[in-house]
Write a protein that holds these residues in place. Sequence first.
Motif, mmCIF file in Angstrom:
data_model
loop_
_atom_site.group_PDB
_atom_site.id
_atom_site.type_symbol
_atom_site.label_atom_id
_atom_site.label_comp_id
_atom_site.label_asym_id
_atom_site.label_seq_id
_atom_site.Cartn_x
_atom_site.Cartn_y
_atom_site.Cartn_z
ATOM 1 N N MET A 21 65.907 94.995 64.322
ATOM 2 C CA MET A 21 66.668 95.072 63.077
ATOM 3 C C MET A 21 67.654 96.234 63.114
ATOM 4 S SD MET A 21 63.702 94.312 60.267
ATOM 5 C CE MET A 21 64.833 94.439 58.884
ATOM 6 N N ARG A 22 67.189 97.348 63.667
ATOM 7 C CA ARG A 22 68.058 98.526 63.782
ATOM 8 C C ARG A 22 69.218 98.238 64.730
ATOM 9 N NH1 ARG A 22 64.922 102.406 66.964
ATOM 10 N NH2 ARG A 22 65.582 100.939 68.558
ATOM 11 N N ASP A 23 68.907 97.678 65.886
ATOM 12 C CA ASP A 23 69.931 97.468 66.909
ATOM 13 C C ASP A 23 70.955 96.410 66.508
ATOM 14 O OD1 ASP A 23 68.628 99.345 68.400
ATOM 15 O OD2 ASP A 23 67.566 97.907 69.654
ATOM 16 N N LEU A 24 70.517 95.385 65.798
ATOM 17 C CA LEU A 24 71.419 94.292 65.441
ATOM 18 C C LEU A 24 72.032 94.453 64.044
ATOM 19 C CD1 LEU A 24 69.462 91.200 66.807
ATOM 20 C CD2 LEU A 24 71.254 92.537 67.921
ATOM 21 N N GLY A 25 71.674 95.515 63.340
ATOM 22 C CA GLY A 25 72.244 95.741 62.022
ATOM 23 C C GLY A 25 71.809 94.711 60.996
ATOM 24 N N LEU A 26 70.541 94.257 61.079
ATOM 25 C CA LEU A 26 70.048 93.228 60.170
ATOM 26 C C LEU A 26 69.545 93.797 58.848
ATOM 27 C CD1 LEU A 26 68.138 90.982 62.727
ATOM 28 C CD2 LEU A 26 70.468 90.741 61.887
ATOM 29 N N SER A 27 69.768 95.069 58.608
ATOM 30 C CA SER A 27 69.255 95.706 57.399
ATOM 31 C C SER A 27 70.323 95.815 56.311
ATOM 32 C CB SER A 27 68.741 97.110 57.735
ATOM 33 O OG SER A 27 69.784 97.889 58.298
ATOM 34 N N THR A 28 71.388 95.034 56.419
ATOM 35 C CA THR A 28 72.514 95.182 55.494
ATOM 36 C C THR A 28 72.135 94.914 54.050
ATOM 37 O OG1 THR A 28 73.134 92.895 55.991
ATOM 38 C CG2 THR A 28 74.258 94.634 57.224
ATOM 39 N N ARG A 29 71.111 94.110 53.823
ATOM 40 C CA ARG A 29 70.736 93.769 52.451
ATOM 41 C C ARG A 29 70.243 94.973 51.659
ATOM 42 N NH1 ARG A 29 66.421 89.009 50.691
ATOM 43 N NH2 ARG A 29 66.708 89.195 48.440
ATOM 44 N N VAL A 30 69.491 95.842 52.299
ATOM 45 C CA VAL A 30 68.902 96.977 51.582
ATOM 46 C C VAL A 30 69.599 98.293 51.867
ATOM 47 C CG1 VAL A 30 66.640 95.867 51.491
ATOM 48 C CG2 VAL A 30 67.178 97.402 53.396
ATOM 49 N N ARG A 31 70.378 98.362 52.934
ATOM 50 C CA ARG A 31 70.947 99.641 53.336
ATOM 51 C C ARG A 31 71.801 100.309 52.262
ATOM 52 N NH1 ARG A 31 71.059 102.674 57.409
ATOM 53 N NH2 ARG A 31 70.001 101.178 58.758
ATOM 54 N N PRO A 32 72.677 99.571 51.531
ATOM 55 C CA PRO A 32 73.483 100.259 50.507
ATOM 56 C C PRO A 32 72.632 100.995 49.474
ATOM 57 C CG PRO A 32 74.381 98.081 50.944
ATOM 58 C CD PRO A 32 73.067 98.154 51.665
ATOM 59 N N SER A 33 71.516 100.403 49.072
ATOM 60 C CA SER A 33 70.635 101.056 48.099
ATOM 61 C C SER A 33 69.991 102.294 48.681
ATOM 62 C CB SER A 33 69.555 100.074 47.633
ATOM 63 O OG SER A 33 70.117 98.970 46.956
ATOM 64 N N SER A 38 56.844 107.846 47.446
ATOM 65 C CA SER A 38 57.066 106.470 47.860
ATOM 66 C C SER A 38 56.768 105.526 46.700
ATOM 67 C CB SER A 38 56.168 106.118 49.058
ATOM 68 O OG SER A 38 56.490 104.847 49.573
ATOM 69 N N ALA A 39 57.615 104.497 46.534
ATOM 70 C CA ALA A 39 57.449 103.529 45.454
ATOM 71 C C ALA A 39 57.386 102.120 46.019
ATOM 72 C CB ALA A 39 58.603 103.637 44.454
ATOM 73 N N ALA A 40 56.603 101.268 45.377
ATOM 74 C CA ALA A 40 56.433 99.886 45.831
ATOM 75 C C ALA A 40 57.676 99.062 45.525
ATOM 76 C CB ALA A 40 55.219 99.263 45.146
ATOM 77 N N VAL A 41 58.019 98.176 46.449
ATOM 78 C CA VAL A 41 59.106 97.206 46.272
ATOM 79 C C VAL A 41 58.468 95.816 46.282
ATOM 80 C CG1 VAL A 41 61.231 96.246 47.230
ATOM 81 C CG2 VAL A 41 60.776 98.706 47.407
ATOM 82 N N PHE A 42 58.751 95.029 45.231
ATOM 83 C CA PHE A 42 58.104 93.733 45.045
ATOM 84 C C PHE A 42 59.076 92.587 45.311
ATOM 85 C CE2 PHE A 42 56.134 96.831 42.242
ATOM 86 C CZ PHE A 42 54.777 96.649 42.485
ATOM 87 N N ASP A 43 58.502 91.405 45.607
ATOM 88 C CA ASP A 43 59.337 90.223 45.784
ATOM 89 C C ASP A 43 59.150 89.261 44.623
ATOM 90 O OD1 ASP A 43 56.950 88.921 46.219
ATOM 91 O OD2 ASP A 43 57.360 88.343 48.277
ATOM 92 N N LEU A 44 59.654 88.048 44.777
ATOM 93 C CA LEU A 44 59.699 87.062 43.705
ATOM 94 C C LEU A 44 58.347 86.794 43.071
ATOM 95 C CD1 LEU A 44 61.381 84.948 42.125
ATOM 96 C CD2 LEU A 44 60.897 83.328 43.972
ATOM 97 N N GLU A 51 64.386 93.735 42.195
ATOM 98 C CA GLU A 51 65.193 92.716 41.525
ATOM 99 C C GLU A 51 66.053 91.954 42.532
ATOM 100 O OE1 GLU A 51 67.340 94.822 38.540
ATOM 101 O OE2 GLU A 51 65.612 94.994 37.189
ATOM 102 N N GLN A 52 66.539 92.653 43.556
ATOM 103 C CA GLN A 52 67.288 91.966 44.609
ATOM 104 C C GLN A 52 66.423 90.954 45.349
ATOM 105 O OE1 GLN A 52 69.706 94.417 47.278
ATOM 106 N NE2 GLN A 52 69.653 96.089 45.796
ATOM 107 N N PHE A 53 65.124 91.244 45.453
ATOM 108 C CA PHE A 53 64.194 90.323 46.111
ATOM 109 C C PHE A 53 63.672 89.269 45.143
ATOM 110 C CE2 PHE A 53 63.816 93.787 49.277
ATOM 111 C CZ PHE A 53 63.965 93.026 50.432
ATOM 112 N N GLY A 54 64.158 89.264 43.899
ATOM 113 C CA GLY A 54 63.785 88.229 42.945
ATOM 114 C C GLY A 54 62.689 88.578 41.976
ATOM 115 N N PHE A 55 62.209 89.819 42.006
ATOM 116 C CA PHE A 55 61.107 90.214 41.117
ATOM 117 C C PHE A 55 61.630 90.573 39.734
ATOM 118 C CE2 PHE A 55 58.366 93.598 39.345
ATOM 119 C CZ PHE A 55 57.186 92.878 39.233
ATOM 120 N N HIS A 56 60.942 90.089 38.710
ATOM 121 C CA HIS A 56 61.289 90.417 37.322
ATOM 122 C C HIS A 56 60.002 90.705 36.557
ATOM 123 C CE1 HIS A 56 65.513 89.313 37.766
ATOM 124 N NE2 HIS A 56 65.106 88.236 38.416
ATOM 125 N N THR A 57 60.002 91.771 35.803
ATOM 126 C CA THR A 57 58.823 92.147 35.026
ATOM 127 C C THR A 57 58.746 91.324 33.760
ATOM 128 O OG1 THR A 57 60.136 93.917 33.975
ATOM 129 C CG2 THR A 57 58.803 94.504 35.895
#
Length: 260
Positions: free
Chosen positions: A85-97, A210-216, A254-260
Motif C-alpha cells: 500500500m505504501r509503495d503503490l500509493g493505495l492510501s489516497t482515501r485516508v491520507r488527506p485526513s 488512538s481513536a477507533a475508526v468504524f465502517d458501515l 463517515e467516509q467508510f459509511g458509518f453513521h451514529t
Amino acid sequence: MGNEQPSPKGVRTIQAVTHLSEILRCVSRATKPIGINEIARSVGLDKSSVSRLVASLEKERLLQRGHEGGVRLGLGLLAITAPLMRDLGLSTRVRPSLEALAKRTGETVNLSVWSGKESVSVVQALGSNAITHYAAPGRTNPLHCSASGKVLLAFASEELIEEVLSSPLQRYTDQTITDPQTLRGELKQIKLEGYAVNTGEFAADVSAVSAAVFDLDGSVVGALTVTVPAYRFDGERQAEILRETLLVARDLSEQFGFHT
C-alpha cells in the motif's frame, strides 16, 4: 531424477493453497458478506471443505464474519499488504485526513489495523514536529501496551480478547499493564469511550492517543493514532490531541459509511 513426480502430500498441499486463493477471490468479488453455500458453489468444493478452509482463513484474520452471518475479507489482509500500500500509493482515501491531523497537531499520525496478533501501521503522515521513526508503515505494535493495539483489542470478539489475556503480557516499561484483570477493565472503558491513551507503556519516552475508526456496519476497521514524545504530553496537550483525533476519526468513519 528430473522426472520424479511430486508426492501425494505435496499435491494436496498445493491444492489447498489453490483452494484458499479461490475462496479469497470469491469473497473479494462479493458486494456483501457471502455464505458458505454460495462460496462452495462458486469454487466447486463441498460445503464441509469450504467451512474448514474458511475457518482457517478466519483464524488468520484473512476473512471475518459480517453481522449478517456471512464472511468478508478480513483486516489481516491489510496488515500483510501494508508495505505494498505504501509503495503503490493505495492510501489516497485516508491520507488527506491524516495529513490534516498531522498538520494541526505537528505530530506523527498513523492509521493501524489488526493483523490478528498485533497492531500494524498501514498509513502514516508527519507533522512539523513529528518523530519520523514512530510506527512507520508495516511496523507492528503489541496489542496490550500501545494505544492503537488497545483500541483494536477492545473492539475484538470476546474469544480473541480472552486469547490475548490468557497469554503472558510482556512488560516493556514500568508503565506496561501486565495484569489481565487490570487490562480487561481498561479495555471495557476504551470500548465505551472509543479511544485509548498510552503514557509510556510500550516505550518510556513515547505517549499516544488512538481513536477507533468504524465502517458501515459498525465494525472497527482501524485505529487512528497520534504519537507524541512523552516530554510534551502534559494534561493540556493530551486533551487537545484527543479532541483533534476524535474529530478526524469520526470523519474517517463517515467516509467508510458509518453513521451514529
